[in-house]
Design a protein around this motif. Structure first.
Motif, PDB file in Angstrom:
ATOM      1  N   ASP A  48       0.885  -1.242   0.171  1.00 39.47           N
ATOM      2  CA  ASP A  48      -0.112  -0.121  -0.007  1.00 39.47           C
ATOM      3  C   ASP A  48       0.878   1.284   0.003  1.00 39.47           C
ATOM      4  N   ARG A  49       2.125   1.236   0.461  1.00 35.22           N
ATOM      5  CA  ARG A  49       3.012   2.313   0.485  1.00 35.22           C
ATOM      6  C   ARG A  49       3.906   2.490  -0.981  1.00 35.22           C
ATOM      7  N   GLY A  50       3.484   1.569  -1.833  1.00 32.16           N
ATOM      8  CA  GLY A  50       4.212   1.528  -3.059  1.00 32.16           C
ATOM      9  C   GLY A  50       5.539   0.719  -3.142  1.00 32.16           C
ATOM     10  N   VAL A  51       5.680  -0.010  -2.308  1.00 27.22           N
ATOM     11  CA  VAL A  51       6.887  -0.904  -2.247  1.00 27.22           C
ATOM     12  C   VAL A  51       6.782  -1.916  -3.273  1.00 27.22           C
ATOM     13  N   PRO A  52       7.834  -2.363  -4.016  1.00 24.29           N
ATOM     14  CA  PRO A  52       7.711  -3.088  -5.188  1.00 24.29           C
ATOM     15  C   PRO A  52       7.290  -4.512  -4.648  1.00 24.29           C
ATOM     16  N   ARG A  53       6.286  -5.261  -5.184  1.00 28.00           N
ATOM     17  CA  ARG A  53       6.128  -6.772  -4.710  1.00 28.00           C
ATOM     18  C   ARG A  53       7.409  -7.522  -4.661  1.00 28.00           C
TER      19      ARG A  53
END
Length: 531
Positions: A427-432
């Motif tokens: 949700d914070r935009g960290v890569p999967r």
């Protein structure tokens, strides 16, 4: 020289506490053994194909290197590069990387530190390098989740050890009058059983150490395909270090050809999505089983029998189908079945079993599949978790935890926390790629696996033993039952080594001091496994 680890205090915990420390470090790659002249040896092997004598590497000239090297490599004649082997020592690499990349193909040999038998007292795990999407705040979330997973691991180990001790004590009939050595054995085994089950809560980011050996052509492929996994950044780093170590031995083996990593792989052209719909559909096909037989050839037994007659020169009259199958599978008639050394592919009368192939859909945990995939002659199509991730917890629960309410409560909390932390990072935009390292070993893996009867027989012999990992044992038992239903003529000759050897060979159990304590051979397959 040992590489120092970096200790990071986990947020919201006491810095002095052992459980508050997360240790991490860059992957370390050492070259333990290799050929002295890998490139010239490959060129000499290629020249031998067209020479009246055996060509040695000392005979290779620069002209040979240019002409034969280009002709073999760019012409696709790559077997010459398979002669050279490189034995690497790998440290500070994640189990996710090993599962998703290093062990995702059959052409390697590994000896890896076991989480089943090694107690992991310290939280040591892979932490991604800093990136715009993975700053200090995201790293704090990541490391706190890892530290919490280790807290749960320690607590589960403590709770499960008495339960394991009670079950093993009953199996081994330990009482006040028992020999001290028997009681000591149960004590040691109960600790191992506890950590074997507690490890399910550890993250797939957990470090492992291993010896990993590949041929030269596989090293080329690993570098070319290092983006083809759930761990492209870690893979690129580790394989890059492997390439660098090989270059130090023989730079021309590495640098003669433009073998750069492939970019923009077709797998990544499909956007990630919530995998829950796929999971539900796959699970419905399993119909409550761990492993479901989904495909096989109806004429498999006839094909096997015909192949046997072709090898031995028999007519149908001389050797009917049932007789041919019994000669191959009956351990009383076929000594190859009782060999601890797997010689099936070398035995002419066993090779006909290659013509019967079975396909299974199965669902087991990440940690169980990490062992299951080592049966490389029974290959599987495993998921890219980057594409099949689920927002809600999706995991397997071991039997010892299911039957212990206190342990189950901690376990379920650990699963909720792991997925919550992973989702928070997403949700914070960290890569999967980074967030998925927080998934626990318990993460459910859904795959399709196929193998010939020859290689499945070896797998089932090893994995229907009570010492086999719980989930792989369960899957193997279900597979054997379904194959028996399809081909009843197989029913008498599939089972663990003790079942195959009883009344024929001594010792009955091939596990030596690791004997499970249960006379499985007396009632297989009806006997129930308790732990």
């Amino acid at each position: 020289m040992k590489m120092a680890t970096q200790l990071s205090p986990a947020p919201d915990s006491t810095p002095q506490s052992q459980s508050s420390q997360v240790e991490t470090a860059a992957p370390r790659v050492t070259l333990r053994n290799s050929f002295a002249h890998p490139f010239d040896s490959a060129m000499a092997a290629a020249r031998t194909c067209y020479s009246p004598h055996l060509v040695g590497p000392e005979e290779i000239t620069e002209k040979h290197r240019v002409n034969i090297g280009s002709g073999t490599y760019f012409g696709g004649h790559h077997t010459v590069y398979q002669h050279a082997h490189f034995e690497f020592g790998l440290e500070n690499v994640s189990r996710q990387f090993v599962w998703s990349f290093l062990h995702a193909h059959p052409f390697y040999n590994s000896e890896q530190q076991s989480q089943r038998y090694v107690r992991l007292d310290r939280a040591q795990a892979y932490v991604p390098a800093g990136a715009p999407e993975f700053g200090a705040a995201e790293r704090a979330i990541y490391e706190k989740a890892i530290a919490r997973a280790w807290d749960h691991y320690r607590e589960l180990t403590r709770i499960l050890e008495p339960t394991a001790r009670a079950i093993l004590g009953d199996i081994w009939h330990v009482g006040p009058m028992s020999h001290p050595r028997r009681a000591q054995k149960v004590e040691r085994q109960s600790g191992k059983r506890a950590i074997e089950v507690a490890r399910y809560v550890l993250p797939v980011a957990a470090f492992t150490t291993m010896v990993h050996t590949v041929s030269g052509i596989v090293l080329y492929r690993l570098w070319r395909m290092c983006q083809a996994s759930d761990t492209p950044a870690e893979a690129r780093h580790v394989v890059g270090e492997m390439i660098a170590r090989a270059r130090e031995v023989d730079s021309q083996f590495v640098d003669r050809f433009a073998n750069a990593p492939m970019e923009d792989l077709p797998e990544w052209q499909h956007p990630p999505r919530d995998g829950e719909a796929f999971a539900r559909e796959f699970d419905s096909r399993l119909e409550g089983l761990t492993s479901k037989l989904t495909d096989f050839s109806l004429g498999a037994m006839r094909a096997v029998a015909e192949a046997y007659r072709a090898v031995m020169g028999f007519t149908v009259t001389e050797c009917p189908d049932a007789e041919a199958i019994d000669r191959m599978l009956n351990p009383a008639r076929n000594p190859y079945r009782r060999e601890t050394l797997n010689v099936g592919v070398h035995a002419p009368m066993m090779r006909p079993l290659e013509h019967a192939v079975f396909t299974f859909a199965k669902k087991i945990s990440h940690t169980a599949d990490s062992q299951d995939q080592r049966h490389r002659m029974v290959p599987g199509s495993r998921p890219l978790l980057t594409l099949a991730d689920t927002r809600s917890p999706d995991y397997i629960t071991p039997m010892l935890i299911r039957e212990n309410p206190a342990a189950l409560e901690i376990y379920q909390q650990a699963m909720e926390e792991a997925w919550a932390a992973k989702n928070q990072l997403l949700d914070r935009g960290v890569p999967r790629e980074f967030a998925l390292y927080l998934l626990p070993n318990a993460k459910a893996i859904r795959l399709v696996e196929s193998g010939s009867l020859l290689h499945l027989l070896h797998k089932w012999t090893m994995r229907t033993c009570f010492n086999a990992q719980e989930e792989i044992y369960q899957a193997s038992i279900e597979e054997v039952q379904q194959v028996r239903a399809a081909f009843p003529e197989l029913s008498r000759h599939i089972g663990p080594p003790c079942y195959l050897r009883a009344g024929i060979s001594s010792p009955i159990c091939t596990e030596g001091s690791h004997f499970c304590g249960v006379k499985v051979w007396l009632d297989f397959p009806s006997i129930a496994r308790r732990i």
